[in-house]
Structure formats: structure tokens, C-alpha cells
Design a protein around this motif. Structure first.
Motif, PDB file in Angstrom:
ATOM      1  N   GLY A 111       0.950  -1.230   0.110  1.00 18.85           N
ATOM      2  CA  GLY A 111      -0.154   0.244   0.140  1.00 18.85           C
ATOM      3  C   GLY A 111       0.788   1.189   0.030  1.00 18.85           C
ATOM      4  O   GLY A 111       1.952   1.021   0.320  1.00 18.85           O
ATOM      5  N   GLY A 136      -5.479   8.726   0.820  1.00 16.72           N
ATOM      6  CA  GLY A 136      -5.462   7.457   1.796  1.00 16.72           C
ATOM      7  C   GLY A 136      -4.004   6.848   1.893  1.00 16.72           C
ATOM      8  O   GLY A 136      -4.047   5.774   2.362  1.00 16.72           O
ATOM      9  N   VAL A 140      -4.396   3.545   3.783  1.00 12.54           N
ATOM     10  CA  VAL A 140      -4.484   2.164   3.011  1.00 12.54           C
ATOM     11  C   VAL A 140      -2.986   1.192   3.466  1.00 12.54           C
ATOM     12  O   VAL A 140      -3.323   0.120   3.786  1.00 12.54           O
ATOM     13  N   SER A 143      -4.097  -0.319   6.526  1.00  8.29           N
ATOM     14  CA  SER A 143      -4.666  -1.603   6.551  1.00  8.29           C
ATOM     15  C   SER A 143      -4.310  -2.561   6.046  1.00  8.29           C
ATOM     16  O   SER A 143      -4.347  -3.829   6.591  1.00  8.29           O
ATOM     17  N   TYR A 144      -3.279  -2.621   4.820  1.00  9.59           N
ATOM     18  CA  TYR A 144      -2.687  -3.753   4.183  1.00  9.59           C
ATOM     19  C   TYR A 144      -1.716  -4.176   5.098  1.00  9.59           C
ATOM     20  O   TYR A 144      -1.349  -5.544   4.954  1.00  9.59           O
ATOM     21  N   THR A 321     -11.658   0.459   6.450  1.00  7.18           N
ATOM     22  CA  THR A 321     -10.579   1.339   5.840  1.00  7.18           C
ATOM     23  C   THR A 321     -10.532   0.926   4.387  1.00  7.18           C
ATOM     24  O   THR A 321     -10.262   1.960   3.726  1.00  7.18           O
ATOM     25  N   THR A 322     -10.098  -0.012   4.221  1.00  5.20           N
ATOM     26  CA  THR A 322     -10.143  -0.499   2.615  1.00  5.20           C
ATOM     27  C   THR A 322     -11.379  -1.710   2.127  1.00  5.20           C
ATOM     28  O   THR A 322     -11.545  -2.242   3.247  1.00  5.20           O
ATOM     29  N   ARG A 340      -8.429   0.767  -6.896  1.00  7.37           N
ATOM     30  CA  ARG A 340      -8.108   2.055  -6.484  1.00  7.37           C
ATOM     31  C   ARG A 340      -9.469   2.883  -6.274  1.00  7.37           C
ATOM     32  O   ARG A 340      -9.784   3.314  -5.113  1.00  7.37           O
ATOM     33  N   CYS A 343     -11.575   1.633  -3.329  1.00  8.65           N
ATOM     34  CA  CYS A 343     -11.083   2.264  -2.252  1.00  8.65           C
ATOM     35  C   CYS A 343     -11.138   3.611  -2.004  1.00  8.65           C
ATOM     36  O   CYS A 343     -11.760   3.976  -0.862  1.00  8.65           O
TER      37      CYS A 343
END
Lengths: 392, 392
Positions: A111, A136, A140, A143-144, A321-322, A340, A343
Motif C-alpha cells: 500500500g 489514503g 491504505v 490497513s494492508y 479502511t479498505t 483504487r 478504495c
């Protein structure tokens, strides 16, 4: 031993080695951190994810405010971290410098654009690292990579000494694994020692859940219940009866137009090469006209009012979040583009209204992390820090 | 005949003569306007009130968005108007280019920094003119020169192609004498054709009245009654129990710090000379530290929340635009400084919260105008335009 000797995930910029000791005492005394390579460090070139940017700009003569605050609190800068080219991506890939490894899911993307900062924290190289978030770019990768990450209220942390991107959306953010430390860093960056406000009401955004993958919603269900149990009042809310797609489209237009206004002179004069996805986006934003963007700017003001009203009096909004876990490395550009946009439908909520959002690593799917996000009213950053510390 | 041949008040920049025809049709077809010399016109140097700025920056290669919108609506640019040096003043004096004459009170200052635009409209040289407002640079000259003036919601009109000053406060504004025309221009600049919201409740800010001179409050009393008669609900409100002085101090700090961050590189490299007042201010802002400014930034977020709550649901706030009529020309710097601070206590209300404010020439004292201001919630610009058209 420098951080570059330990950096097995490719999070730090070997081209900009830098170390700075912090003040001898302070709330962050002795803690090492990484700084995204769009924040200025006096005497060190700022790269902004592109070697041509790095070589075509004067070396900064002053530290960014963010760096000043962290050093004054005792933290120790150990290096600058990678980001996507001009930060115009959520993937964390960089054709010039490589893709930092996501330790939480090594076959997947970390991310971006604050890819190196998130990867460094996820790999345990540093206890915290600083990023920036426009669309983000902190949320992002948090989250990842399964770490805590936050974007602050727009204007709450000064961006002086940071490269501007799309100024009406740009914010400072950071990553940590430990929630107590995360809060401490936030207090320093926000320069805020006042007691946090109390959360009073939780809203679950049903249109945000609908934008996530169904398996993400299932994976998050127990966490949502846990969060809801902290609140006396819990309700579902539909942010936009027309869904989040139009908010996302408005975000892309306004952000694109702002980015082009900010950076077209440099791009036009040097014609730097960009990787797939980013190249197409810069081409697209160069075609945007005021007729296309003006109505989006007007609608943005309405979105802001809607969210300011919803979030009054200690209300907290919860969203994924995502839409799901990190995409695999090596996917084709069109597939990443579609992801994308999916997201951005979630990310643009806080973005449009300049709201603080914390992403907590409280869910996972097939062993890969997904962040659960809390959004609060403008200026209620410390309320979110408090909640993060009590939940994680 | 060019505007310079008719310019008996010294409102236009003879150094940057420029004319641009607008589109053949449109809501502003054929209407002449002046443009403050911080907005770019392709092929014409932008001066920002200082000859060294003008000569040390590349000639812009694109028009500002504001100019593009006005030309597309049929309006005709007839010249660029004077402003204070780097716009860092509310007086309208410029040691390099002179002080435009305030036709409504020729022995008094026109107000600034959008001095030329206000003076040109007050003198009837053009039906409307464009300015920018960070700390009061449209509202103050509108009040002093007896014309309608407005600052828009922060971010509502794009500032692309305008010199940034203190970006978190910078907004676009304009002047006209005729209220119907004023509204038309606003609709074009805002690119907003949606029906305006309805005002529902009027709040009279008692601490704002207390900051004005007593004779100003008396002079405004009949106007306040007239405005109140339009509302079903009218109430007094105290914006801050501690008075407006702390809000003003926070404004000076944040604005000063932002200005320095934006322009210190240029000032440091060229050491340009400035006139009295501005010279001292640039010296002062160069000394500001993050420790001084950070708490003010936090308090600003609270001020914003307070005002957003107060102004929800069609609420309008009424305040005097300035504490009194324009100061006489030629006053000593310390006297003008004290007056500036008194003004900023009123001006910072909309500034801190990014709110739209319209100043209406609805009061006068000893034959000199004073503006009465209406402030609304973020994004409610057209509601204020509607109210202006029905009141003036």
C-alpha cells in the motif's frame, strides 16, 4: 549500525541516508523513527518518490515542522522512507526504488503512497514512522500492513516543509504497532495535551460496508460488535442515498485538478517518466477543465456540511479502511485501477470533509490484515487516539 | 480609450496594462472588470504589490481560474488593480505605487489589501472588480469605500493561478455597487447555479458589537433592526466568553507563521524593502516558533467547531465589518497597528472557520460608509448573495 544495514524490507531510501538525534529528554526520548521522503530534512535532498524530482530541486535549508516537533520530543530520526512517485498512488510500488515488502503479507502490496513508513513499522525496524495522507496514503498501507495508522484533521498538523500535493486534502499521518506509543506520537505531532473529548454515539455507515467485499464485512462483524459495545447509542446511517460512487468521482476530479495545478510546471518543463497507473493519471489530469471540476467543488461543500452535521457532539463513524486485504503483487494496471476506485469511495469520506480517521488492525481475512476505521468530527483527533488505545 | 486614461483614483497598475475580451455571450457579457494584481494573467507579470516580486518571478503562462471563469461568462478584463505589498496590510497604502483614492471618503484610506479593486468600483470606473481576502482584504476596503464585498467559503472558488499568502485562510472575493450584479458575478465565480438555501435564524454577536466603536454600534442600530425584521427568529449570542481578543491573537500567529512559511525563501534571498507596518510584521513573523504557534492552531480547530455548530440550519450571524469608518490618510504606524488589531478581532471570525461573509454598505457615520456583515455556514455563499440582493 545504520538502519540501512537492517532494512530487509526495502523501506528506507539508501540514496538519502540521514540520522538526527532528538532532544535528550521528552515524551519520545530515544525512539527511532522513519520519515516519508516528502518531508524536508535540512541539508538532505527531498525525493518525493522520483529521482528527477530529487535532482531538480534545491536541497532544503530547514527542517519540516513535523520533524522539528518529533526531534524536540526526543525522538531520533534514523532514515527517510520510500513513497510512490509524487505520491500519486495507493499501491506502494515504485519503478525507481522498488516495492517495500509487506511483512504481514509478503506476496501482497504494502500500500502507498507512504509505503516505506508502513513497511518499516510492520517489519519492526522502527517503533513508529511518519507519512502523509491526501487520498489514503497512510490509511491504505496501515490497513494492508496490519499496523495502526491515522490521518489528522486537515490543518491540524502543519505541513510546512512538506511537498504539497493536493493542498485542500493533504494531511500528516503516522504508523505504529503499539497503541499507547501511537497515541504519544500523535500528541506530539498534534502539539495537543488537552484532555480528549468523550465519544458519545456510534454510526455504522451502511453504504461504506456495501462498498467493501462481502467477505470483508463478515470478517469485520465481531470487531464492529466489540466497538459498538463501547457506546450507549449505536445506529446505522446512509452517508449518501446515491451511494459513495459520486463522492469518489468528485474526489478524483478535485484531487486531480489540484495536483495538476500544483505540479504541472515541473512536469511540463522536465517531462519525467512515470510508472504504469501514475503515468496515465498525470495524462488524465492534464486534460481536466474547470467546467468539469467546478460542480464537483460545489458538491464537496455539501458533503462537508453533511458530515459535519452527522458527526457533531461526539459522534464516531465506523467504516472498513479498505474494501479488502492488500492486492497481490504484480497485478495488471487496469485491475489495480478498479481496486483504487473502490478504495477511494471509502477514503474520500474523511478526505472531502478534512476529518481525522484512525485505522486499527482489528480484522483479518485468510491471515492478511484489514483495517477498521473510526472517523470523528474535525479537531477530535485525540478522541480517536484514546479510542485506539482502549481498543488495541 | 484604456482604463488608465480614466483612472483618476490611481486604482489600476499602469505597469501592467492588459485587456482581455470575454466570450461573446454569457451572464456577464460586455461587463468591464479589474483584477487584483495577485491573480495571474497569461503573458503579463504578476506584481503582488511589490516591484521586486514582479521582476523576480517568471511571467505566468496560464490564466488564473478566476479570470478564466469571468472571461468565459463574457466579462471583459480592463486592467490589473493595485494591492498592498505582498498583501500584508489592511490599509491600502503602497510606497511603490501610491494609495488609491477612496471616492466615498477622499481624506481617508481606501482599505486593503484589495485597495485598487475597491477604489475602482467605488469610483465607478468598472461595475465590478476582483480581490482576495485572507485576513480581511476584501471586507475592509468594501466597508471603507461603501461598496458590497464578499469573501467566499474557503476552497469554494479555486485559487489556482493566484499567489498564495496564508493558504489556510486565503479566499477569493469581489466588489460591486449594484447588488443584482454582485450576485451575478458571485454565481459565476462560485460556478454555482443551484437555488440558494433559506436563512432561518439571525444571531447578533454581542462580543463583536462590543469590539466596534460605540458610535458605530449606534449608527448600525436601524440597519440591524431592518435585517432582524427579515427573520422569524432573532437572538443575541456571545461568540467567545473570553472576548474576541484571544481569537485575534491566534489569527495573527497562525497567519504570520503561514505567510513566513510561504514566502521566507523569497524574502531571505532578495531582502526586498517594505513600507512601515509591513516591514515590522515580516520581521516579527520571522521570529515565530512552533511552540508559540502550535497551541493557536489547536484553538483554531475549537473555534471552527464552535462556529460550525452555531451556524447550522440556515443561521446567519451579523457583525460590523470593521469597528468604524476608514482611518484618515497619513496616520502614524503605531496608531494604524492598533486599529488593525481591533479590526482583526472582527475579521478573524469568518477567517478562522473558513466561512463566507458579505459586507453590505448599509451604515454610515459623518458621511463615511461602514459595512454591515452577514456570515453564514460553510458553503452557504449563495444564501448570502440572495440576502444582499434583497437588502441593498
Amino acid at each position: 549500525m545504520s538502519i540501512h544495514d537492517q532494512d530487509r524490507v526495502g523501506a528506507f531510501m539508501p540514496a538519502s541516508p540521514v540520522e538526527r538525534d532528538g532532544a535528550p529528554a521528552g515524551p519520545l526520548a530515544g525512539l527511532a523513527f522513519g520519515l516519508k521522503d516528502l518531508f524536508d530534512v535540512s541539508g538532505v535532498p527531498t525525493g518525493f518518490g522520483h529521482p528527477v524530482w530529487r535532482s531538480s530541486h534545491p536541497v532544503p535549508q530547514a527542517d519540516s515542522v513535523v520533524l522539528t516537533r518529533l526531534l524536540a520530543a526526543g525522538a531520533r530520526l534514523v532514515g527517510k522512507t520510500h513513497c510512490d512517485e509524487l505520491c500519486y498512488s495507493l499501491n506502494g510500488e515504485n519503478p525507481h526504488y522498488g516495492t517495500p515488502v509487506n511483512s504481514a503479507a509478503p506476496d501482497r502490496l504494502p500500500g502507498g503512497s507512504s509505503s516505506g513508513s508502513a513497511a518499516a513499522v510492520a517489519a519492526g525496524l522502527v517503533p513508529f514512522a511518519v507519512g502523509s495522507d491526501t487520498g489514503g496514503s497512510v490509511r491504505v498501507p496501515a490497513s494492508y500492513c496490519g499496523v495502526i495508522g491515522m490521518r489528522t484533521t486537515h490543518d491540524a498538523v502543519p505541513l510546512e516543509g512538506a511537498v504539497p500535493f493536493a493542498p485542500s486534502y493533504d494531511t500528516v499521518g503516522w504508523f505504529a504497532r503499539d497503541a499507547a506509543l501511537f497515541e504519544k506520537v500523535g500528541r506530539v505531532l498534534l502539539a495537543d495535551s488537552a484532555p480528549a473529548g468523550a465519544p458519545r454515539r456510534l454510526l455504522i455507515a451502511t453504504d461504506a460496508l456495501a462498498r467493501a467485499l462481502p467477505e470483508t464485512v463478515s470478517a469485520m462483524a465481531p470487531t464492529l460488535e466489540r466497538i459498538a459495545s463501547r457506546f450507549g447509542s449505536v445506529a446505522d446511517v446512509t452517508l449518501n442515498p446515491q451511494g459513495l460512487e459520486p463522492w469518489m468521482q468528485d474526489f478524483r476530479l478535485i484531487q486531480g485538478s489540484d495536483i495538476w495545478a500544483t505540479h504541472q510546471a515541473w512536469i511540463r518543463s522536465l517531462s519525467p517518466d512515470f510508472g504504469g497507473g501514475i503515468r496515465e493519471r498525470f495524462k488524465w489530469v492534464s486534460t481536466l477543465t474547470d467546467e468539469q471540476v467546478a460542480p464537483a467543488r460545489q458538491r464537496r461543500l455539501e458533503i462537508r456540511s453533511r458530515l459535519n452535521e452527522l458527526l457533531a457532539d461526539g459522534t464516531v463513524l465506523v467504516i472498513p479502511t479498505t474494501p479488502g486485504i492488500a492486492p497481490l503483487r504484480g497485478l495488471p494496471v487496469p485491475e489495480l485501477e478498479a481496486w483504487r476506485n473502490r478504495c477511494l469511495g471509502l477514503l474520500c469520506i474523511a478526505g472531502h470533509a478534512g476529518l481525522p480517521q484512525i485505522s486499527l488492525p482489528m480484522a483479518n481475512l485468510g491471515g492478511c490484515p484489514i483495517g477498521v476505521s473510526l472517523i470523528a468530527a474535525s479537531g477530535c483527533d485525540t478522541m480517536l487516539l484514546d479510542m485506539g488505545a482502549s481498543l488495541c
